[in-house]
Scaffold this motif. Structure first.
Motif, PDB file in Angstrom:
ATOM      1  N   VAL A  13      64.099 -35.799  26.886  1.00  0.00           N
ATOM      2  CA  VAL A  13      65.463 -35.273  26.933  1.00  0.00           C
ATOM      3  C   VAL A  13      65.707 -34.487  25.648  1.00  0.00           C
ATOM      4  O   VAL A  13      64.979 -34.627  24.669  1.00  0.00           O
ATOM      5  CB  VAL A  13      66.512 -36.404  27.058  1.00  0.00           C
ATOM      6  N   ALA A  14      66.736 -33.660  25.675  1.00  0.00           N
ATOM      7  CA  ALA A  14      67.096 -32.925  24.465  1.00  0.00           C
ATOM      8  C   ALA A  14      67.629 -33.891  23.419  1.00  0.00           C
ATOM      9  O   ALA A  14      68.372 -34.822  23.733  1.00  0.00           O
ATOM     10  CB  ALA A  14      68.138 -31.866  24.797  1.00  0.00           C
ATOM     11  N   CYS A  15      67.227 -33.700  22.188  1.00  0.00           N
ATOM     12  CA  CYS A  15      67.705 -34.568  21.121  1.00  0.00           C
ATOM     13  C   CYS A  15      69.214 -34.381  20.928  1.00  0.00           C
ATOM     14  O   CYS A  15      69.746 -33.286  21.115  1.00  0.00           O
ATOM     15  CB  CYS A  15      66.972 -34.252  19.820  1.00  0.00           C
ATOM     16  N   GLY A  16      69.874 -35.464  20.558  1.00  0.00           N
ATOM     17  CA  GLY A  16      71.313 -35.410  20.354  1.00  0.00           C
ATOM     18  C   GLY A  16      72.099 -35.991  21.498  1.00  0.00           C
ATOM     19  O   GLY A  16      73.288 -36.291  21.355  1.00  0.00           O
ATOM     20  N   GLY A  17      71.436 -36.178  22.631  1.00  0.00           N
ATOM     21  CA  GLY A  17      72.109 -36.748  23.784  1.00  0.00           C
ATOM     22  C   GLY A  17      72.164 -38.257  23.722  1.00  0.00           C
ATOM     23  O   GLY A  17      71.512 -38.895  22.884  1.00  0.00           O
ATOM     24  N   SER A  18      72.940 -38.834  24.610  1.00  0.00           N
ATOM     25  CA  SER A  18      73.080 -40.298  24.655  1.00  0.00           C
ATOM     26  C   SER A  18      71.753 -40.951  25.034  1.00  0.00           C
ATOM     27  O   SER A  18      71.093 -40.556  25.996  1.00  0.00           O
ATOM     28  CB  SER A  18      74.155 -40.672  25.671  1.00  0.00           C
ATOM     29  N   GLY A  19      71.343 -41.947  24.266  1.00  0.00           N
ATOM     30  CA  GLY A  19      70.118 -42.698  24.560  1.00  0.00           C
ATOM     31  C   GLY A  19      68.844 -42.012  24.120  1.00  0.00           C
ATOM     32  O   GLY A  19      67.739 -42.504  24.401  1.00  0.00           O
ATOM     33  N   ALA A  20      68.945 -40.895  23.423  1.00  0.00           N
ATOM     34  CA  ALA A  20      67.745 -40.168  22.986  1.00  0.00           C
ATOM     35  C   ALA A  20      67.080 -40.871  21.816  1.00  0.00           C
ATOM     36  O   ALA A  20      67.737 -41.227  20.836  1.00  0.00           O
ATOM     37  CB  ALA A  20      68.113 -38.740  22.602  1.00  0.00           C
TER      38      ALA A  20
END
Length: 230
Positions: free
Chosen positions: A185-192
């Motif tokens: 997933v893209a960094c900075g998102g929830s749960g990353a």
């Protein structure tokens, strides 16, 4: 006294040299005929015996069973070089690509590396920043997926770079982020969770690793553990 009943055998017949000449002429006719036959076969429809072709597979995201790889497709030539550009091949839509001049309007990516092809999934590792991977193969008779020859590591000419570390696409590299299920997933998102390393065993994870993710073993993949900061 000579034996009156002894019969003197007739002299052996002499070999005529003309037989050698006939043999040479026959061989010459066979060789010349074979040559023209081969020339005729080579000109059949003006098509080469072997022709490059490509197979394509959609891009995938990493999971605990399959870390995935960038979008994959191919071109009509096996002679790619670093620095070559390419773009979509409409004759092989939606997954086909072909070489194009870097200044052409149809050019969308540039080759940043050329790797030897592999029949094993995930065995080819392109450098960081690779946005798509192009599998080049040779098929005989123009049919089938063909024999893999090279993998072109391509980077988009536009500002869209899903293969950059942390962008959420491309091959999984150090600096990317994943979920607890190893999905990129893209960094900075929830749960990353930040990827600190990709190693074979948990003991090889670098300092700062708090949540190593062990993957199902896969032949060809160079790592079995994703080291994350949890």
């Amino acid at each position: 006294m000579a034996n009156p009943y002894q019969v003197t055998p007739p002299p052996a017949p002499r070999r005529r040299s003309g037989g050698n000449v006939v043999t040479v002429v026959v061989l010459a006719v066979v060789i010349i005929g074979g040559y023209f036959l081969m020339q005729s076969l080579r000109k059949d429809d003006g098509k080469p015996t072997a022709s490059p072709s490509a197979s394509a597979s959609p891009s995938t995201k990493p999971t605990a069973k399959d870390p995935g790889s960038p979008e994959s497709s191919s071109d009509t030539s096996s002679s790619w070089k670093v620095g070559d550009c390419g773009g979509p091949d409409t004759s092989k839509a939606p997954d086909g690509y072909k070489r194009a001049g870097c200044s052409d309007s149809g050019a969308t990516f540039k080759a940043i590396d050329i790797k030897e092809a592999s029949i094993l999934p995930n065995a080819v590792q392109c450098p960081p920043g690779t946005d798509l991977m192009i599998d080049v193969s040779i098929s005989y008779g123009g049919k089938g997926s063909g024999i893999p020859t090279n993998t072109v590591c391509g980077r988009n000419l536009s500002g869209d770079h899903p293969g950059d570390a942390g962008a959420g696409g491309g091959q999984l590299v150090k600096g990317d982020c994943v979920t607890s299920q190893a999905k990129e997933v893209a960094c900075g998102g929830s749960g990353a969770q930040k990827v600190l390393g990709l190693v074979k065993t948990k003991s090889e994870c670098p300092s700062g690793t708090t949540d190593p993710i062990e993957l199902t073993m896969a032949i060809g993949r160079p790592y079995d553990v994703i080291c994350t900061d949890g």
